[in-house]
Scaffold this motif. Sequence first.
Motif, PDB file in Angstrom:
ATOM      1  N   ASP A  23       6.798  -8.361   4.568  1.00  8.73           N
ATOM      2  CA  ASP A  23       6.808  -6.938   4.887  1.00  8.73           C
ATOM      3  C   ASP A  23       5.397  -6.487   5.240  1.00  8.73           C
ATOM      4  O   ASP A  23       4.417  -6.904   4.613  1.00  8.73           O
ATOM      5  CB  ASP A  23       7.328  -6.129   3.705  1.00  8.73           C
ATOM      6  CG  ASP A  23       7.545  -4.673   4.071  1.00  8.73           C
ATOM      7  OD1 ASP A  23       8.601  -4.354   4.628  1.00  8.73           O
ATOM      8  OD2 ASP A  23       6.630  -3.858   3.817  1.00  8.73           O
ATOM      9  N   GLY A  24       5.293  -5.642   6.258  1.00 10.21           N
ATOM     10  CA  GLY A  24       3.988  -5.188   6.701  1.00 10.21           C
ATOM     11  C   GLY A  24       3.205  -4.430   5.646  1.00 10.21           C
ATOM     12  O   GLY A  24       1.974  -4.457   5.634  1.00 10.21           O
ATOM     13  N   GLN A  25       3.907  -3.747   4.745  1.00  9.43           N
ATOM     14  CA  GLN A  25       3.209  -3.045   3.662  1.00  9.43           C
ATOM     15  C   GLN A  25       2.484  -4.048   2.764  1.00  9.43           C
ATOM     16  O   GLN A  25       1.335  -3.821   2.361  1.00  9.43           O
ATOM     17  CB  GLN A  25       4.214  -2.224   2.835  1.00  9.43           C
ATOM     18  CG  GLN A  25       4.941  -1.138   3.615  1.00  9.43           C
ATOM     19  CD  GLN A  25       4.080   0.102   3.861  1.00  9.43           C
ATOM     20  OE1 GLN A  25       2.863   0.077   3.725  1.00  9.43           O
ATOM     21  NE2 GLN A  25       4.718   1.197   4.248  1.00  9.43           N
ATOM     22  N   ASP A  26       3.150  -5.160   2.451  1.00 10.37           N
ATOM     23  CA  ASP A  26       2.512  -6.198   1.634  1.00 10.37           C
ATOM     24  C   ASP A  26       1.336  -6.820   2.382  1.00 10.37           C
ATOM     25  O   ASP A  26       0.309  -7.153   1.782  1.00 10.37           O
ATOM     26  CB  ASP A  26       3.525  -7.282   1.263  1.00 10.37           C
ATOM     27  CG  ASP A  26       4.628  -6.751   0.365  1.00 10.37           C
ATOM     28  OD1 ASP A  26       4.366  -5.809  -0.412  1.00 10.37           O
ATOM     29  OD2 ASP A  26       5.753  -7.273   0.436  1.00 10.37           O
ATOM     30  N   TRP A  27       1.494  -6.988   3.695  1.00 11.73           N
ATOM     31  CA  TRP A  27       0.403  -7.536   4.504  1.00 11.73           C
ATOM     32  C   TRP A  27      -0.813  -6.621   4.432  1.00 11.73           C
ATOM     33  O   TRP A  27      -1.944  -7.091   4.268  1.00 11.73           O
ATOM     34  CB  TRP A  27       0.872  -7.684   5.953  1.00 11.73           C
ATOM     35  CG  TRP A  27      -0.054  -8.485   6.821  1.00 11.73           C
ATOM     36  CD1 TRP A  27       0.013  -9.818   7.102  1.00 11.73           C
ATOM     37  CD2 TRP A  27      -1.206  -7.999   7.532  1.00 11.73           C
ATOM     38  NE1 TRP A  27      -1.020 -10.200   7.924  1.00 11.73           N
ATOM     39  CE2 TRP A  27      -1.785  -9.105   8.214  1.00 11.73           C
ATOM     40  CE3 TRP A  27      -1.805  -6.749   7.664  1.00 11.73           C
ATOM     41  CZ2 TRP A  27      -2.915  -8.996   9.005  1.00 11.73           C
ATOM     42  CZ3 TRP A  27      -2.961  -6.636   8.448  1.00 11.73           C
ATOM     43  CH2 TRP A  27      -3.489  -7.743   9.107  1.00 11.73           C
TER      44      TRP A  27
END
Length: 222
Positions: free
Chosen positions: A59-63
Motif C-alpha cells: 500500500d502506498g501509505q505504508d511506502w
Amino acid sequence: MTKILILEDSPPLQSFLKTLLQASGYELSICDKGLDGFARLSEQSYDLVLLDLGLLDMDGQDWLIEFRQWSALPVLVLSARDGEVEKVTALDNGANDYITKPFSANELLARIRVLLRTQSQPSVAFTCGNIKIDPQKHIVTTSGNEIKLTKKEYAILLLLFQNKDKVLTHNAILSHIWGAQYINRPEYVRVHVAQLRQKLEANPASPKYILTEPAVGYRLVD
C-alpha cells in the motif's frame, strides 16, 4: 535534467505520464512495485516522486511511512482514493501534495512545478568533519566523494546528525528507525553502525565521528 520516479501500477496511466512528462522535458523512471521504487532510489538521485497508493506489492501509505524514515524528497500522491481521511493520512505520512484521479495534464504539471521550485531552494545540509549529509537530496559525502548507504544506514546517520553531540540510546535508535516493537535488540543497531563506520571512518576500529557510549548507545561528534 530533472529526474522523476513514478510509482504507478496502471499501464494506461504509465503511458500517459510518460508521454506528458517526457514532452515537458523530464527524465523518468517508472515502477509498479514499491520495493522496486526503493531499489531505484538507492541506485540514483531523483528530484521528485509521483506515488500511486495502489501499488502491486504494498500500500502506498505504508511506502510513504518507510520512505520518510530516510528521505525528505518531495512526494506527490496520485490516487483514485478521494476521501478526506485518505488524503489527510497521506499528508500526515509525509506526502507533500495529493492529486485525485482523474486529473488534467495542466493541473499535474503545475503541481510538479510547485514542488520542484521548493526543491530547488537551497537545502540545509549537515556536516561533521569531512562527512556531509544533504537530507533533501538524500546524498552523503566524505571529503566530497559520494558514499552509497542502505536505507537503514542512511536513516541512522541522519538521526545522529539531527542529534549531534547528544547520546542516542540503542532503544531510541531502534524505536525511531525500526519501530517500538524492536526495542531491546541492540544488535540491530550495532551491525548497521559498524557498516557506517566502514564506509565513513578513516579508521573504523578507532572511529573519530561515530562514538560508542558503552552499554548505552552512540554519539556523533566533530
